[in-house]
Design an enzyme around this catalytic site. Structure first.
Site, PDB file in Angstrom:
ATOM      1  N   ASP A 163       0.872  -1.184   0.000  1.00 41.12           N
ATOM      2  CA  ASP A 163       0.000   0.000   0.000  1.00 41.12           C
ATOM      3  C   ASP A 163       0.910   1.236   0.000  1.00 41.12           C
ATOM      4  O   ASP A 163       1.676   1.454   0.942  1.00 41.12           O
ATOM      5  CB  ASP A 163      -0.848  -0.036   1.274  1.00 41.12           C
ATOM      6  CG  ASP A 163      -2.060   0.865   1.215  1.00 41.12           C
ATOM      7  OD1 ASP A 163      -2.017   1.861   0.487  1.00 41.12           O
ATOM      8  OD2 ASP A 163      -3.044   0.564   1.915  1.00 41.12           O
ATOM      9  N   ASP A 267      -3.164   4.423  -2.861  1.00 38.57           N
ATOM     10  CA  ASP A 267      -4.031   5.171  -1.958  1.00 38.57           C
ATOM     11  C   ASP A 267      -4.456   6.493  -2.594  1.00 38.57           C
ATOM     12  O   ASP A 267      -3.621   7.222  -3.127  1.00 38.57           O
ATOM     13  CB  ASP A 267      -3.224   5.431  -0.679  1.00 38.57           C
ATOM     14  CG  ASP A 267      -4.037   6.062   0.425  1.00 38.57           C
ATOM     15  OD1 ASP A 267      -4.944   5.406   0.943  1.00 38.57           O
ATOM     16  OD2 ASP A 267      -3.754   7.227   0.778  1.00 38.57           O
ATOM     17  N   GLU A 333      -7.284   2.947  -5.312  1.00 39.26           N
ATOM     18  CA  GLU A 333      -8.366   3.464  -4.467  1.00 39.26           C
ATOM     19  C   GLU A 333      -8.826   4.758  -5.126  1.00 39.26           C
ATOM     20  O   GLU A 333      -8.164   5.795  -5.028  1.00 39.26           O
ATOM     21  CB  GLU A 333      -7.893   3.736  -3.044  1.00 39.26           C
ATOM     22  CG  GLU A 333      -9.080   4.078  -2.146  1.00 39.26           C
ATOM     23  CD  GLU A 333      -8.722   4.884  -0.905  1.00 39.26           C
ATOM     24  OE1 GLU A 333      -9.433   4.760   0.092  1.00 39.26           O
ATOM     25  OE2 GLU A 333      -7.759   5.675  -0.931  1.00 39.26           O
ATOM     26  N   HIS A 394     -10.506  -1.096   6.223  1.00 41.37           N
ATOM     27  CA  HIS A 394     -10.080  -0.408   7.442  1.00 41.37           C
ATOM     28  C   HIS A 394     -10.703   0.983   7.587  1.00 41.37           C
ATOM     29  O   HIS A 394     -10.417   1.665   8.569  1.00 41.37           O
ATOM     30  CB  HIS A 394      -8.563  -0.298   7.443  1.00 41.37           C
ATOM     31  CG  HIS A 394      -8.058   0.526   6.297  1.00 41.37           C
ATOM     32  ND1 HIS A 394      -8.147   0.114   4.984  1.00 41.37           N
ATOM     33  CD2 HIS A 394      -7.507   1.750   6.259  1.00 41.37           C
ATOM     34  CE1 HIS A 394      -7.674   1.051   4.204  1.00 41.37           C
ATOM     35  NE2 HIS A 394      -7.266   2.064   4.948  1.00 41.37           N
ATOM     36  N   ASP A 395     -11.493   1.406   6.592  1.00 41.67           N
ATOM     37  CA  ASP A 395     -12.167   2.707   6.668  1.00 41.67           C
ATOM     38  C   ASP A 395     -13.674   2.544   6.842  1.00 41.67           C
ATOM     39  O   ASP A 395     -14.373   3.545   7.033  1.00 41.67           O
ATOM     40  CB  ASP A 395     -11.957   3.492   5.361  1.00 41.67           C
ATOM     41  CG  ASP A 395     -10.507   3.857   5.129  1.00 41.67           C
ATOM     42  OD1 ASP A 395      -9.784   4.060   6.112  1.00 41.67           O
ATOM     43  OD2 ASP A 395     -10.109   3.934   3.949  1.00 41.67           O
TER      44      ASP A 395
END
Ligand code: GLC
Length: 618
Positions: A163, A267, A333, A394-395
Site C-alpha cells: 500500500d 491510496d 483506491e 479499514h475505513d
C-alpha cells in the site's frame, strides 16, 4: 443544541495551522456525516418491474468473452499489520506476526495479501502518513523482516500488494520539512503552496474542502502561504505537476518492484492532480457521501478529483509496471461514478488492472439492489476488465455488523463476493465474522474520530453515525486465550481493545465447527479454485420475476460449462424454477446439505431460508 453543534463545527480547527472560516453551515455540518458511509445505505433502484418474468430467463449477457489473466485469478486478503499478529509483545502487530500466519492464510485459500502501509511513519493516520518511503516503521519490524515476509509469501505462491500513499506524505517527511522551511527552498514546489486570498492567514487560496470536512488548506506563518491537503492537515499533497516529484515517486515504486513486490494498492489515486488554476469548486445538491459520486457536502469536487491528468497517470504507472516480469498489479483506491472509475482501467485495459468497487460497503442487504449494482458494473466493466468487489475495509464499518451480526447473512454476502466475476478482497477477520466494536469518540485513536471527538455520544447514536474508524480495526481474534492469541505476551495491552466477542468468534473455535462462517469461506474458496468458470466465466443475471426481491441468481459460463448461483436473502423457504438441464450440487452454505434429492424438475428448486446454492451443469 444543533446550533451549538454547527457553531462548534465551524470554529473547530484541525492542527495548529488550519483556520476554518467562510464555510457554509450545511457543508460543515455535512462534514460530520462523512463517515456515515460506515452505516448509510445507498438507495438503489430495484430491478425494473417490466423485466420480471414468470419462468427462468437470462438477461444482461451480451455474448461476453472472458480472457484468462493472472489478475482474474486473484483472491486478495487485506492485512492491517497493526492488528493482525504481535510477536514482540508490545501490543502492536508486526511483520513477523504476519509471517507466522501465512500458513493459515494459505489454507484459507487466498493467493494475494494487501498490507496496509508499514512504511516509516509518525502514525498520525496509522501509516497513511509516510515519512520515509524506503524504510519499514520500527514498530512493524526491519527491512530483513520484510524480505523474509516476501520470501515466505512467494514460497507459498502468495503475492504481495504494498500500500503506497502516493498522493501525500507526512508533514514530518524530510521533503516537506525542507519545502516548508522557506519560499526559496529547492523543494518548495514539491508541495502545493499558494498565497491566501487575504494575507496573514485570513483567507485560504480557494474554497476547496478536505474529505473529512473543513478547508483543504493549512496556513504557515513563516512564509505567509497556505499548503494544500486533501485529507488531513498533517498529510500535505505532493505536487505531481513538478516532474521531479513524479520521478521521485516512480523511483519509490521501482525500489519496491525491484525487491519483488507483486503490486501496489494506490491510496487516494483519484486525488493526485488538482486543477492548475485552483479554481473555486462548484456547488452540488449532493449532501451525504455516496459510493456513486465524489460530490458530497454540497461540494462538487470538480477541480480536485478525477482530472484527465490523473487518468493518464494510471496509464503511465501501468507502462512502468509492465516493464517487470512476472506481471505486476495496480489496484487503485479511486472514488467517483462508474464512468469515472472505468477511465482508470485505460481505453484499452492499459491502465490500472483493478480499482476498488465500494458500492457493496453501503448498499442495503437486498438482492434486487445487489442485482442492480452488479448489472451496472458488468455493463461498465465487461471482460476483459476486472471488477474488484469489497465488503469492508479499514475505513468502513465491518460488514457483518451491517447485517445484525448474523453469520448466515454473512455467508450469503461472502458467497456472492466469491462467485461474482471479479477479484474479491477479504478484510482480515471478515472470514470469522469479526464485528464492529463501539468506541467512545472522546478516546478515539483514529484521527478522524479525534477531529470530531467533541460530538456528543447521544447525537452520534441518534443519527446512527460512526465517526471513528477504530471500531473496524480491532485486533484479529485467533483463539480463546488472553489477547485472543493476537499478542505473544498474554499480559500486554493491545493498541486497540479486543472485541468482547473473541471467546466465541475466533479462528480456533470456528475451525472446529463444520457450519461456521470460517469453514464456509474455506469451502467457497476451494470451490472457486476448482471451477475456472467461477473465476473467469461470463456472468449473466437471472430474472426470477416476483422473487427478485428475495433471491439473487446468476449464471457463470466458461467453455460450455455452466454454473448457477442462487442466494436466498429471505427468511423463507423459496421454490424456484429449475435450471434448464439437470444440475449437480456443487455447494450449499448449509454444510449438512448433501444433495438436491428433495427436489425434482417438476417441483422446482427449494432453497432454505438464507441458503446459498451453487449448481453446475456439465
Ligand atoms: C485512504 C485510506 C485511509 C487514509 C486516507 C488518507 O482512504 O484508506 O485509511 O486515512 O486514504 O491516506
Amino acid at each position: 443544541m444543533l446550533k451549538v453543534l454547527v457553531v462548534r463545527l465551524m470554529s473547530g480547527s484541525i492542527g495548529g495551522h488550519c483556520v476554518e472560516r467562510q464555510a457554509v453551515v450545511c457543508q460543515v455540518f455535512g462534514a460530520v456525516l462523512w463517515t456515515s458511509l460506515f452505516i448509510t445505505a445507498c438507495t438503489s433502484q430495484p430491478l425494473n418491474e417490466e423485466k420480471q418474468a414468470t419462468d427462468l430467463t437470462l438477461f444482461g449477457g451480451d455474448s461476453l468473452v472472458s480472457l484468462p489473466s493472472s489478475v482474474t485469478d486473484l483472491v486478495i486478503y487485506q492485512v492491517y499489520p497493526r492488528s493482525f499478529s504481535d510477536t514482540t509483545g508490545d501490543g502492536v502487530g508486526d511483520l513477523r506476526g504476519a509471517i507466522e500466519k501465512l500458513d493459515y492464510l494459505q489454507a484459507l485459500g487466498i493467493n494475494a495479501i494487501w498490507f496496509s502501509p508499514f512504511l516509516k511513519s509518525p502514525q498520525g493516520d496509522f501509516g497513511y502518513d509516510v515519512s520515509d518511503f524506503y524504510d519499514i516503521a520500527p514498530e512493524y519490524g526491519t527491512m530483513d523482516d520484510f524480505d523474509e515476509l516476501l520470501r515466505q509469501m512467494h514460497a507459498r505462491n502468495i503475492k504481495m500488494i504494498l500500500d503506497v500513499p502516493l498522493n501525500h506524505t507526512s508533514n514530518e517527511h524530510p521533503w516537506f520539512k525542507e519545502s516548508a522551511s522557506s519560499k526559496g527552498n529547492p523543494k518548495r514546489d514539491w508541495y502545493i503552496w499558494r498565497d491566501g486570498k487575504e494575507p496573514g492567514g485570513e483567507e485560504p487560496p480557494n474554497n476547496w474542502q478536505a474529505i473529512p470536512g473543513g478547508p483543504a488548506w493549512s496556513y504557515y506563518e513563516n512564509t505567509d502561504q497556505w499548503v494544500y491537503f486533501h485529507f488531513l492537515p498533517f498529510q500535505p499533497d505532493l505536487n505531481y505537476r513538478n516532474p521531479e516529484v513524479k520521478e521521485a515517486m516512480f523511483d519509490v515504486l521501482r525500489f519496491w518492484l525491484d525487491k519483488g513486490v507483486d503490486g501496489f494498492r494506490l491510496d487516494m489515486l483519484h486525488a493526485i492532480y488538482e486543477d492548475e488554476q485552483l479554481r473555486d469548486d462548484s456547488f452540488s445538491w449532493a449532501f451525504l457521501p455516496s459510493d456513486r459520486t465524489t460530490a458530497s457536502l454540497f461540494t462538487a469536487h470538480k477541480y480536485d478529483l478525477n482530472l484527465p491528468e490523473t487518468y493518464n497517470l494510471a496509464m503511465e504507472l501501468r507502462e512502468m509496471v509492465d516493464e517487470y516480469e512476472p506481471e505486476r498489479f495496480l489496484l487503485g483506491e479511486v472514488f467517483g461514478n462508474i464512468e469515472q472509475l472505468r477511465k482508470y482501467y485505460g481505453p484499452e485495459n492499459d491502465g490500472l488492472q483493478m480499482v476498488f468497487l465500494f458500492e457493496f460497503t453501503s448498499t442495503p442487504f437486498r438482492p434486487d439492489v445487489y442485482a442492480d449494482v452488479i448489472g451496472r458494473i458488468e455493463k461498465a466493466l465487461p471482460p476483459p476488465y476486472t471488477p474488484t468487489y469489497v465488503l469492508s475495509n479499514h475505513d468502513r464499518k465491518r460488514f457483518i455488523s451491517r447485517l445484525d451480526n448474523n453469520p448466515d447473512k454473512a455467508k450469503i454476502a461472502a458467497m456472492m463476493q466469491l462467485t461474482l466475476r471479479g477479484v474479491p478482497i477479504i478484510y482480515y477477520g471478515e472470514e470469522i465474522g469479526m464485528p464492529e466494536s463501539n468506541f467512545e469518540l472522546s478516546s478515539s485513536l483514529d484521527p478522524i474520530g479525534r477531529k470530531y471527538a467533541w460530538v456528543p455520544g447521544w447525537l452520534t447514536r441518534l443519527l446512527g453515525l460512526s465517526l471513528t474508524r477504530d471500531g473496524c480495526r480491532t485486533p484479529m481474534q485467533w483463539d480463546v486465550s488472553p489477547t485472543s492469541g493476537f499478542s505473544s505476551d498474554p499480559y500486554t495491552t493491545p493498541w486497540l481493545k479486543i472485541s468482547d466477542t473473541y471467546r466465541e468468534i475466533n479462528v480456533a473455535v470456528e475451525s472446529d465447527e463444520p457450519n461456521s462462517l470460517l469453514n464456509c469461506y474455506r469451502r467457497l474458496l476451494k470451490i472457486r479454485q476448482e471451477n475456472p468458470a467461477l473465476v473467469s466465466g461470463s456472468l449473466e443475471l437471472i430474472d426470477l420475476g416476483p422473487l427478485n426481491d428475495k433471491c439473487l441468481a446468476y449464471r457463470r459460463v466458461l467453455e460450455g460449462r455452466e454454473i448457477f448461483i442462487y442466494l436466498n436473502f429471505s427468511d423463507q423457504v423459496l421454490n424456484l424454477p429449475y435450471p434448464p438441464k439437470t444440475p449437480n450440487l456443487l455447494f450449499s452454505t448449509l454444510a449438512d446439505r448433501t444433495g438436491l434429492e428433495t427436489t425434482s424438475p417438476e417441483d422446482g428448486l427449494y432453497l432454505s431460508p438464507l441458503e446459498g446454492l451453487i449448481l453446475a451443469i456439465e
